[in-house]
Design a protein around this motif. Structure first.
Motif, mmCIF file in Angstrom:
data_model
loop_
_atom_site.group_PDB
_atom_site.id
_atom_site.type_symbol
_atom_site.label_atom_id
_atom_site.label_comp_id
_atom_site.label_asym_id
_atom_site.label_seq_id
_atom_site.Cartn_x
_atom_site.Cartn_y
_atom_site.Cartn_z
ATOM 1 N N THR A 84 11.310 -38.533 12.183
ATOM 2 C CA THR A 84 10.637 -37.858 13.288
ATOM 3 C C THR A 84 9.610 -38.824 13.875
ATOM 4 O O THR A 84 8.980 -39.592 13.153
ATOM 5 N N VAL A 85 9.470 -38.765 15.203
ATOM 6 C CA VAL A 85 8.551 -39.656 15.908
ATOM 7 C C VAL A 85 7.828 -38.847 16.981
ATOM 8 O O VAL A 85 8.454 -38.074 17.721
ATOM 9 N N ARG A 86 6.528 -39.032 17.075
ATOM 10 C CA ARG A 86 5.703 -38.315 18.036
ATOM 11 C C ARG A 86 5.542 -39.137 19.307
ATOM 12 O O ARG A 86 5.307 -40.352 19.251
ATOM 13 N N PHE A 87 5.640 -38.445 20.467
ATOM 14 C CA PHE A 87 5.489 -39.093 21.769
ATOM 15 C C PHE A 87 4.292 -38.501 22.512
ATOM 16 O O PHE A 87 3.863 -37.381 22.216
ATOM 17 N N GLU A 139 7.606 -45.335 24.925
ATOM 18 C CA GLU A 139 6.204 -45.206 24.544
ATOM 19 C C GLU A 139 6.078 -44.120 23.488
ATOM 20 O O GLU A 139 6.452 -42.966 23.725
ATOM 21 N N TYR A 140 5.558 -44.465 22.322
ATOM 22 C CA TYR A 140 5.456 -43.514 21.219
ATOM 23 C C TYR A 140 4.335 -43.950 20.277
ATOM 24 O O TYR A 140 3.790 -45.044 20.384
ATOM 25 N N ASP A 141 4.014 -43.063 19.342
ATOM 26 C CA ASP A 141 2.980 -43.347 18.352
ATOM 27 C C ASP A 141 3.662 -43.888 17.092
ATOM 28 O O ASP A 141 4.262 -43.137 16.339
ATOM 29 N N SER A 142 3.580 -45.189 16.883
ATOM 30 C CA SER A 142 4.269 -45.809 15.747
ATOM 31 C C SER A 142 3.743 -45.294 14.407
ATOM 32 O O SER A 142 4.475 -45.266 13.411
ATOM 33 N N SER A 143 2.484 -44.859 14.371
ATOM 34 C CA SER A 143 1.925 -44.349 13.118
ATOM 35 C C SER A 143 2.476 -42.976 12.760
ATOM 36 O O SER A 143 2.279 -42.486 11.642
ATOM 37 N N SER A 144 3.174 -42.329 13.714
ATOM 38 C CA SER A 144 3.709 -40.982 13.469
ATOM 39 C C SER A 144 5.109 -41.002 12.858
ATOM 40 O O SER A 144 5.643 -39.940 12.512
#
Length: 210
Positions: free
Chosen positions: A178-181, A157-162
């Protein structure tokens, strides 16, 4: 009146601690040292049954525990990374001059030597707060696109827009991302499940940014 400070060394660091002030700020500069030990926010692979507990022992919590009684929260601490995501130091904002003075005493009591430098509020504002919820993926192929990152993170589960991707200029260039969770727990789960996974035949190193 709040005071702002930057600590460039955590409990396991061998570089400087920087304490900075706002324009009305702190008048003293403290020069201290510590026995050389490598500081890193890069976690080692923990045993599966203690992964979350190990993850919670971050440089941020180290600083807060060391400066117990200074009324610091996780929001008062940021890790200062350089362009290659190697930590330069730790930035700490103090709620008052009293809290700052207490921090100096706490450092002295624990027999740790640090260097404390001054800075202004703008330096704090420039540091991006990753807060243990952002994952760095190292070693992606040069041709990788965001969809490849999404496939690599299938089941998470993550923010694909990040998703932010950038090319690393090395002898054999590769991409990092980098990916935001949504939480620290989700970021840690990615580390446990995906570290050293494969993307287009490349082994991907997963790091959690504090």
């Amino acid at each position: 009146m709040s005071k702002l400070g930057v600590i460039g060394t955590a409990l396991r660091s061998n570089f400087t601690v920087r304490t900075f002030r706002a324009s009305y700020g702190i008048s003293d500069t403290w020069l201290l040292r510590q026995s050389p030990r490598r500081f890193s926010t890069e976690a080692e692979q923990p045993p599966q049954d203690s992964a979350v507990d190990s993850f919670l022992k971050t440089p941020d919590t180290d600083i807060i525990n060391m400066l117990e009684g200074c009324n610091l929260t996780m929001d008062d601490v940021k890790v200062d990374y350089n362009w290659s995501f190697t930590p330069n130091g730790m930035m700490v904002q103090f709620p008052s001059r009293f809290a700052y003075d207490k921090a100096v005493k706490a450092i002295g009591r624990k027999g740790r030597l640090y260097r404390l430098d001054r800075a202004d509020r703008s330096q704090w504002d420039l540091i991006k707060p990753y807060s243990g919820k952002t994952v760095l993926l190292q070693g992606l192929p040069r041709t990788a696109i965001p969809e490849d990152v999404e496939r690599f993170l299938t089941g998470c589960e993550y923010d694909s827009s990040s998703i932010e991707m950038f090319l690393r200029s090395t002898l054999l260039p590769d991409k990092w991302a980098t990916v935001r969770f949504p939480s620290k727990t989700e970021a840690m789960n990615v580390f446990i499940k995906k570290n050293r996974g494969i993307c287009h035949n490349n082994q991907i190193l997963v790091r959690v940014l504090q």
